[in-house]
Scaffold this motif. Structure first.
Motif, mmCIF file in Angstrom:
data_model
loop_
_atom_site.group_PDB
_atom_site.id
_atom_site.type_symbol
_atom_site.label_atom_id
_atom_site.label_comp_id
_atom_site.label_asym_id
_atom_site.label_seq_id
_atom_site.Cartn_x
_atom_site.Cartn_y
_atom_site.Cartn_z
ATOM 1 N N ASP A 1 20.035 2.564 -12.576
ATOM 2 C CA ASP A 1 19.122 3.660 -12.264
ATOM 3 C C ASP A 1 17.802 3.535 -13.038
ATOM 4 O O ASP A 1 17.418 4.441 -13.770
ATOM 5 N N HIS B 1 18.880 0.433 -21.202
ATOM 6 C CA HIS B 1 20.136 -0.259 -20.992
ATOM 7 C C HIS B 1 19.901 -1.762 -21.152
ATOM 8 O O HIS B 1 20.334 -2.560 -20.323
ATOM 9 N N ASN C 1 26.861 -0.544 -20.412
ATOM 10 C CA ASN C 1 26.730 0.860 -20.034
ATOM 11 C C ASN C 1 27.358 1.071 -18.671
ATOM 12 O O ASN C 1 27.002 0.403 -17.697
ATOM 13 N N GLU C 2 28.302 1.985 -18.656
ATOM 14 C CA GLU C 2 28.946 2.422 -17.417
ATOM 15 C C GLU C 2 29.444 1.304 -16.521
ATOM 16 O O GLU C 2 29.079 1.214 -15.349
ATOM 17 N N ASN D 1 29.543 8.856 -21.262
ATOM 18 C CA ASN D 1 28.528 9.623 -20.551
ATOM 19 C C ASN D 1 29.234 10.695 -19.730
ATOM 20 O O ASN D 1 30.300 10.432 -19.169
ATOM 21 N N TYR E 1 28.576 14.080 -16.973
ATOM 22 C CA TYR E 1 27.588 14.815 -16.170
ATOM 23 C C TYR E 1 28.168 16.040 -15.475
ATOM 24 O O TYR E 1 27.815 16.352 -14.340
ATOM 25 N N TYR F 1 26.153 15.966 -11.670
ATOM 26 C CA TYR F 1 26.804 15.236 -10.571
ATOM 27 C C TYR F 1 28.153 15.858 -10.235
ATOM 28 O O TYR F 1 28.622 15.768 -9.114
ATOM 29 N N GLU G 1 25.502 10.341 -23.116
ATOM 30 C CA GLU G 1 24.632 10.894 -22.064
ATOM 31 C C GLU G 1 25.215 12.200 -21.559
ATOM 32 O O GLU G 1 26.427 12.305 -21.353
ATOM 33 N N TRP H 1 20.684 12.874 -22.069
ATOM 34 C CA TRP H 1 19.977 11.894 -21.243
ATOM 35 C C TRP H 1 18.852 12.626 -20.555
ATOM 36 O O TRP H 1 19.123 13.590 -19.863
ATOM 37 N N PHE I 1 11.637 8.730 -16.257
ATOM 38 C CA PHE I 1 11.332 7.304 -16.100
ATOM 39 C C PHE I 1 11.417 6.897 -14.643
ATOM 40 O O PHE I 1 12.068 7.563 -13.836
ATOM 41 N N ARG J 1 15.938 10.823 -6.160
ATOM 42 C CA ARG J 1 14.913 10.607 -7.184
ATOM 43 C C ARG J 1 13.542 11.019 -6.666
ATOM 44 O O ARG J 1 12.806 10.198 -6.106
ATOM 45 N N ASN K 1 13.567 9.428 -12.371
ATOM 46 C CA ASN K 1 14.689 10.170 -12.925
ATOM 47 C C ASN K 1 14.048 11.213 -13.828
ATOM 48 O O ASN K 1 13.288 10.879 -14.741
ATOM 49 N N LYS L 1 15.521 13.503 -15.786
ATOM 50 C CA LYS L 1 16.390 14.087 -16.817
ATOM 51 C C LYS L 1 15.733 14.010 -18.192
ATOM 52 O O LYS L 1 16.342 14.382 -19.197
#
Ligand code: GCB
Length: 644
Positions: free
Chosen positions: A214, A387, A454-455, A517, A519, A523, A556, A601, A606, A614, A619, A621
């Motif tokens: 992302d 990331h 990450n993730e 992370n 959400y 989400y 996050e 986050w 960005f 988006r 993003n 956030k």
């Protein structure tokens, strides 16, 4: 160009060279690819391996930053190599600044991810005669190939990390020397980060450009390109380890010197009440010693005190000299705590991005300083280099500001439903990037932990397919090997990976710290902060039950907020909702003593790919806007963090 220099890198060759590239990355590649090209230097020096040490100036080392306006040309048909643009020059160039991403500069380059050429000239300084000459790139995203005066030097695969060549004897005095670089950022399945396999990842067909991650896939020469000189025998690597013992600091220093050099060296630590020195002997290019600092000022966010370590080869006789700033501190995981200098820490801060309009991911020192000022203003003591590895300049500055950094590899959004050979190729690439990252950043006191990924997920989000059989196990094996590799590289820091909410426990559980992370309220359980925090509470208890007494960091959580949008009662996308959700998370996380960090986050909005989630290809956030204006959440966090 030598006849046998390959014109088009085949996959097999690319892989072989990338793997061999660790450490003295491109130098090894260059040496392997072009031994016959090493012309004699006027001073009689032959080319050897270069050094990845950050190019600081010293009595024996000059540095020339080649940043500025270069020439640029896109090469969509990949014809530059066969047409030898590195010999003839670029046929139709336009100016480009280095460092900078190319995407925000030219309308036709925004979505260009093929090969592009960079070209510049430099002159040699006559004072450099008889010195060894090196050429160093801070970062090229993603695959770079380099020529000097038409001679092929080598290549580097993977963005965000430096590579260097010994170019002694290849540049001429009294005439311009042409430097040509091809940079290519094709979205390929076997790269890290990679793109999703379109056959199975339906969601990504609506995003453009297609990425599994992302953030916008900015390309180009993102960090400075520098020339620097060294004596023939020069320091190639320095490894510093620090400890504390009864009020004294213990500083271990290991050095590697080129050409199997043997002789005496002096290590000096200055900055304290009086300098402390020790003489060591270097044998066959390797030596080590220890310095003791009575009454040490240990490095910490409250007192980010830095000593200067100077290494001189040849005692007083005047060999190579190199100095770097170091901090004396310890970091360890004990039970459910992370201890800095023996005391528990709690991480306040953010995941960030290297991202700013027009520069893209190009090094932007004013933005860097402003970000750190804002981190201080808000009460953050830490951040994660989400990331990918950030610039060396950002880490040197973090040492000075006293930020605690979770340094992350480029291993973002890995999936495990692809064929085994693709997964294996990614493991090779990520292992190489991890080696290069640790090699580059091992001496920074600010780096307190490595994040290997990450993730990672068994299958891309929102795919209709079930998790394919074996995907979780493939990931488990992948991370077993990656963790084992990372642990051979650095035994002095905790190592973790950042998991997605409900991600496989066997993956994140391999870390020394559980990073996750989460959400809820965005989400999941959208728009219902109370229900979201009740669910969070259950998730925290489940994490604890699954991972024993390991410390936990929420790396996050948050919500998009369009700056200027307000709602009472709070609604999604408003600043009010973002501030309230972050506060609710914060209060819930703080109830659990084994949670040792909370990073909303993100630090700032960005750029992302275009997509239905988006607005404005951003993003949102960020608790700051992309141009660093605080949203309501920033003021709320400042209030909450003032009490930590
Ligand atoms: C995540 C990712 C981050 C995204 C964020 C989001 O979990 O780690 O890269 O930007 O979610 O906002 O979707």
């Amino acid at each position: 160009m030598a006849e046998d220099t390959p014109r088009t890198p085949t996959r097999a060759m690319t892989r072989r060279q990338a793997v061999g590239a660790f450490g003295l990355a491109a130098s090894v590649t260059a040496a392997a690819a072009a031994p016959a090209m090493a012309g004699p230097h006027p001073g009689g020096l032959a080319r050897g391996p270069s050094t990845l040490l950050y190019p600081h100036e010293s009595r024996t080392r000059s540095v020339r930053d080649l940043s500025g306006l270069w020439r640029f040309q896109m090469d969509p048909a990949d014809q530059g190599e066969s047409q030898k643009w590195f010999v003839s020059g670029l046929p139709a160039p336009r100016p480009i600044p280095v460092p900078c991403s190319w995407n925000d500069l030219f309308d036709d380059a925004r979505d260009y991810f093929g090969t592009a050429w960079y070209e510049t000239e430099f002159q040699l300084d006559s004072g450099w005669r008889g010195r060894r000459l090196h050429l160093r790139f801070g970062s090229a995203v993603y695959h770079a190939r380099v020529w000097l005066n038409g001679e092929y030097l080598g290549e580097h695969m993977g963005g965000h990390l430096p590579f260097a060549f010994d170019v002694t004897g290849l540049a001429h005095e009294g005439q311009p020397n042409r430097l040509s670089v091809s940079v290519e950022n094709k979205p390929l399945l076997d790269r890290v980060p990679s793109v999703p396999d379109m056959r199975s990842a339906r969601m990504y067909q609506v995003d453009f450009p297609q990425t599994a991650y992302d953030f916008f896939p900015y390309c180009g020469l993102h960090r400075p390109v520098v020339l620097f000189t060294t004596p023939d025998a020069h320091l190639q690597d320095v490894t510093v380890t620090t400890g504390l013992s009864g009020g004294a600091g213990l500083v271990g220093v290991a050095v590697a010197v080129s050409g199997g050099w043997s002789g005496a060296a002096t290590l000096t630590l200055s900055g304290g009440p009086k300098p402390v020195s020790v003489s060591i002997s270097v044998k066959d290019g390797a030596g080590s010693g220890q310095l003791k600092l009575p009454g040490v000022r240990a490095w910490s966010p409250d007192d980010p005190f830095l000593y200067r370590l100077t290494i001189k080869l040849g005692g007083e006789a005047g060999g190579d000299e190199y100095a770097l700033k170091i901090g004396v501190r310890t970091i360890e995981v004990k039970g459910s705590e992370i201890l800095l200098n023996g005391k528990p820490i709690f991480l306040t801060g953010f995941g960030k991005h290297e991202d700013f309009p027009i520069h893209g991911k190009g090094l932007d020192l004013p933005v860097l300083v402003r970000d750190y000022e804002l981190l201080k203003w808000i009460g953050a003591n830490s951040f994660r280099t989400s990331h990918y590895p950030y610039s060396e300049e950002s880490l040197m500055l973090a040492d000075e500001y006293g930020f605690l950094v979770i340094a992350e590899t480029p291993g973002v959004s890995l999936v495990f439903m692809d064929p085994p050979e693709i997964i294996e190729a990614r493991l090779r690439q990520l292992s190489q990037a991890t080696s290069e990252l640790v090699h580059r950043d091992k001496n920074h006191p600010c780096v307190i932990m490595w994040s290997l990924a990450n993730e990672p997920i068994p299958k891309p989000f929102h795919t209709v397919n079930d998790v394919p059989p074996g995907a979780v196990e493939a990931g488990t094996r992948f991370f077993e090997r990656l963790f084992a590799h990372a642990r051979t590289l650095d035994k002095s820091r905790p190592i973790a990976l950042v998991s997605v909410q409900n991600g496989p426990a066997d993956w994140v559980g391999q870390g020394d710290v559980i990073c996750t992370n989460s959400y809820n309220g965005w989400y999941a359980i959208s728009g219902q902060i109370d229900v979201a925090t009740a669910t969070l509470e259950k998730e925290i208890l489940a994490l604890r039950a699954r991972h024993g007494d390991k410390p936990v960091i929420f790396t996050e959580f948050g919500a998009d907020a369009v700056a200027g949008v307000h709602a009472q009662p709070a609604e999604m996308w408003s600043e009010d909702y973002q501030a309230q959700l972050i506060e609710a998370y914060w209060r819930t996380l703080r109830k659990h003593p084994y949670i040792v960090g909370a990073h909303p986050w993100a630090f700032a909005d960005f750029k992302t790919a275009q997509g239905i989630m988006r607005v404005g290809s951003l993003n949102q956030k960020g608790v700051f806007t992309r141009d660093r204006r605080p949203k309501l959440a920033a003021h709320k966090l400042r209030e909450l963090w003032a009490k930590v």
